[in-house]
Design an enzyme around this catalytic site. Structure first.
Site, PDB file in Angstrom:
ATOM      1  N   ALA A 164      -6.390  -0.609  10.855  1.00 45.88           N
ATOM      2  CA  ALA A 164      -5.544  -1.797  10.699  1.00 45.88           C
ATOM      3  C   ALA A 164      -4.415  -1.500   9.738  1.00 45.88           C
ATOM      4  O   ALA A 164      -4.634  -0.872   8.701  1.00 45.88           O
ATOM      5  CB  ALA A 164      -6.387  -2.949  10.173  1.00 45.88           C
ATOM      6  N   HIS A 193       0.867  -1.192   0.000  1.00 43.67           N
ATOM      7  CA  HIS A 193       0.000   0.000   0.000  1.00 43.67           C
ATOM      8  C   HIS A 193       0.895   1.231   0.000  1.00 43.67           C
ATOM      9  O   HIS A 193       1.690   1.409   0.928  1.00 43.67           O
ATOM     10  CB  HIS A 193      -0.876   0.020   1.257  1.00 43.67           C
ATOM     11  CG  HIS A 193      -1.759  -1.197   1.378  1.00 43.67           C
ATOM     12  ND1 HIS A 193      -3.043  -1.233   0.902  1.00 43.67           N
ATOM     13  CD2 HIS A 193      -1.519  -2.420   1.912  1.00 43.67           C
ATOM     14  CE1 HIS A 193      -3.568  -2.429   1.142  1.00 43.67           C
ATOM     15  NE2 HIS A 193      -2.668  -3.174   1.752  1.00 43.67           N
ATOM     16  N   VAL A 194       0.763   2.073  -1.039  1.00 42.18           N
ATOM     17  CA  VAL A 194       1.558   3.314  -1.052  1.00 42.18           C
ATOM     18  C   VAL A 194       0.695   4.555  -0.878  1.00 42.18           C
ATOM     19  O   VAL A 194       1.200   5.673  -0.868  1.00 42.18           O
ATOM     20  CB  VAL A 194       2.431   3.444  -2.324  1.00 42.18           C
ATOM     21  CG1 VAL A 194       3.495   2.349  -2.345  1.00 42.18           C
ATOM     22  CG2 VAL A 194       1.606   3.425  -3.596  1.00 42.18           C
ATOM     23  N   ARG A 195      -0.649   4.344  -0.783  1.00 37.14           N
ATOM     24  CA  ARG A 195      -1.580   5.475  -0.580  1.00 37.14           C
ATOM     25  C   ARG A 195      -1.487   6.476  -1.727  1.00 37.14           C
ATOM     26  O   ARG A 195      -1.014   6.150  -2.798  1.00 37.14           O
ATOM     27  CB  ARG A 195      -1.334   6.152   0.795  1.00 37.14           C
ATOM     28  CG  ARG A 195      -1.220   5.203   1.978  1.00 37.14           C
ATOM     29  CD  ARG A 195      -2.396   4.253   2.124  1.00 37.14           C
ATOM     30  NE  ARG A 195      -2.351   3.521   3.411  1.00 37.14           N
ATOM     31  CZ  ARG A 195      -2.989   2.391   3.635  1.00 37.14           C
ATOM     32  NH1 ARG A 195      -3.728   1.814   2.686  1.00 37.14           N
ATOM     33  NH2 ARG A 195      -2.922   1.800   4.814  1.00 37.14           N
ATOM     34  N   ASP A 231       2.642  -6.170   2.659  1.00 38.65           N
ATOM     35  CA  ASP A 231       1.414  -5.554   3.162  1.00 38.65           C
ATOM     36  C   ASP A 231       1.743  -4.349   4.039  1.00 38.65           C
ATOM     37  O   ASP A 231       1.046  -4.062   5.015  1.00 38.65           O
ATOM     38  CB  ASP A 231       0.543  -6.564   3.922  1.00 38.65           C
ATOM     39  CG  ASP A 231      -0.885  -6.054   4.117  1.00 38.65           C
ATOM     40  OD1 ASP A 231      -1.277  -5.098   3.423  1.00 38.65           O
ATOM     41  OD2 ASP A 231      -1.591  -6.602   4.981  1.00 38.65           O
ATOM     42  N   LYS A 237      -7.745  -7.349  -7.400  1.00 39.77           N
ATOM     43  CA  LYS A 237      -7.814  -7.609  -5.960  1.00 39.77           C
ATOM     44  C   LYS A 237      -9.254  -7.838  -5.506  1.00 39.77           C
ATOM     45  O   LYS A 237     -10.131  -7.001  -5.746  1.00 39.77           O
ATOM     46  CB  LYS A 237      -7.205  -6.418  -5.202  1.00 39.77           C
ATOM     47  CG  LYS A 237      -7.197  -6.563  -3.693  1.00 39.77           C
ATOM     48  CD  LYS A 237      -6.256  -7.676  -3.224  1.00 39.77           C
ATOM     49  CE  LYS A 237      -6.419  -8.008  -1.759  1.00 39.77           C
ATOM     50  NZ  LYS A 237      -5.551  -7.278  -0.878  1.00 39.77           N
TER      51      LYS A 237
HETATM   52  C1  NCD Z   1      -4.517  -2.615   4.865  1.00 41.44           C
HETATM   53  C2  NCD Z   1      -4.687  -1.107   4.660  1.00 41.44           C
HETATM   54  O1  NCD Z   1      -4.513  -0.359   5.629  1.00 41.44           O
HETATM   55  O2  NCD Z   1      -4.945  -0.677   3.541  1.00 41.44           O
HETATM   56  N1  NCD Z   1      -4.520  -2.903   6.265  1.00 41.44           N
HETATM   57  C3  NCD Z   1      -4.006  -3.999   6.860  1.00 41.44           C
HETATM   58  O3  NCD Z   1      -4.169  -4.165   8.071  1.00 41.44           O
HETATM   59  N2  NCD Z   1      -3.299  -4.888   6.199  1.00 41.44           N
HETATM   60  C4  NCD Z   1      -5.575  -3.347   4.118  1.00 41.44           C
HETATM   61  C5  NCD Z   1      -5.305  -4.831   3.980  1.00 41.44           C
HETATM   62  O4  NCD Z   1      -4.390  -5.246   3.268  1.00 41.44           O
HETATM   63  O5  NCD Z   1      -6.031  -5.608   4.599  1.00 41.44           O
HETATM   64 ZN    ZN Z   2      -2.886  -5.133   2.203  1.00 39.32          ZN
END
Ligand code: NCD
Ligand code: ZN
Length: 350
Positions: A269, A20-22, A253, A105
């Site tokens: 999360a 995830h790079v936002r 992740d 995804k």
């Molecule tokens: C991820 C997120 O913040 O985008 N969070 C995580 O706890 N892994 C989403 C995900 O991959 O479940």
């Molecule tokens: Zn993820």
């Protein structure tokens, strides 16, 4: 010489198959960490709004390319589409034709951060999955059941039994990556499945169990989804990752949230690990006496599954204890990294 006496390690440059790079301000800050160590990364599409079309992925790719630091010009983002009940087979054709999209995804609706637009019932996507199977486009699965009654520690197993098994029967040739597996059940299931079923494993699930989240006080920075599990599951993941089995590969992740969103009554999360991704994996493999297996997991198995070449340069790691900063910049905010203020035993040797 046993592998834990090694002080240096040279491996083919790794790739991150789940990242995830936002977007916006934070993108540049977090992307630099990954671009500095990985050749490629599979970019998760769970933005708000999510990346549901080839056009949106193209626009996001341009923003990412713009954010790649000058000293990592060869880094390549691999884009994904966010599957919804309404994703059409035509969109899949477009995605494959674009050459920029490497996977789709599948978030069960409500499973995790920004998954509200996810799939309500996978049967609604069958025509689309058929097209993916035909065109060889992999499905990346967030494998957790979402019904409220299901215990959070059982959600991965329930997903295997209630959804994944049937999916594999209905689409025997579909390439599937069971993302960020966290249980012995998932590791066994993937090992016993045909070669078109693979899995990513995070560094944090190799290094920690649920005690690290809950004993001695609740640790919001150790909360992620799927949630950390008991030690026996961690051991099963370590065994799978270090086994040499080509089905298992690196996917951090790494999921940054600003400090405030983590340290609050209802925290998000996600753990931020990209700043030391390969170092954290090196530590996990070292602890298991399996440094010799790291390259296969981090640099060979992923490209093999995706039908891509391995990276053609190497990185060096040295055994060196260093202290993780208390925070890293995240746009005009900060993100708290995993192990903030604590040490990591390996360091990228630049
Ligand atoms: C991820 C997120 O913040 O985008 N969070 C995580 O706890 N892994 C989403 C995900 O991959 O479940
Ligand atoms: Zn993820």
């Amino acid at each position: 010489m046993s592998s834990n006496t090694l002080s240096h390690l040279k491996i083919i440059r790794p790739d991150d198959w789940h990242l995830h790079v936002r977007d916006g301000e934070g993108l540049k800050s977090v992307l630099a960490h990954t671009a500095g160590q990985c050749g490629r990364a599979i970019i998760m599409p769970n933005l708000t709004p999510p990346i549901t079309s080839t056009q949106l992925a193209e626009n996001y790719l341009q923003r990412i390319i713009h954010a790649i630091p000058e000293n990592s010009p060869d880094f390549k983002p691999l884009m994904t589409l966010y599957l919804t009940d309404n994703t059409t087979p035509q969109e899949i054709e477009k995605a494959v034709k674009s050459g920029i999209i490497f996977a789709v995804k599948f978030y069960p609706a409500g499973a995790t951060t920004n998954s509200d637009a996810g799939v309500s019932n996978i049967r609604k996507c069958y025509a689309t999955l058929e097209k993916m199977q035909d065109l060889g486009l992999p499905l990346l699965v967030h494998g957790e059941a979402t019904q409220y009654e299901i215990d959070i520690f059982d959600r991965e197993k329930q997903f295997i039994d209630k959804t994944l098994k049937q999916l594999i029967i209905d689409f025997p040739e579909l390439k599937i990556v069971f993302e960020h597996i966290t249980t012995a059940d998932a590791a066994d299931f993937v090992s016993e499945s045909p070669s078109n079923i693979a899995a990513t494993i995070t560094a944090h699930h190799l290094l920690m169990n649920r005690n690290d989240m809950l004993v001695g006080g609740i640790k919001p920075h150790h909360y992620c989804l799927p949630v950390l599990k008991r030690e026996s599951h961690r051991l099963a993941l370590v065994k799978a990752a270090t086994s040499g089995n080509k089905k298992f590969f690196m996917g951090t992740d790494s999921a940054p949230h600003n400090r405030q969103k983590k340290e609050t009554a209802c925290g998000c999360a996600g753990m931020f690990t990209a700043f030391a991704a390969i170092e954290l994996y090196a530590e996990a493999f070292d602890d298991a006496g399996a440094l010799a297996q790291l390259e296969q997991f981090s640099s060979l198995n992923g490209p093999l599954f995706y039908g891509l070449k391995t990276n053609n340069d190497m990185i060096s790691l040295k055994r060196k204890q260093w202290t993780v900063p208390d925070s890293y910049p995240f746009g005009d905010d900060i993100v708290i990294p995993l192990r903030a203020g604590q040490t990591i035993n390996w360091k990228l040797d630049l």
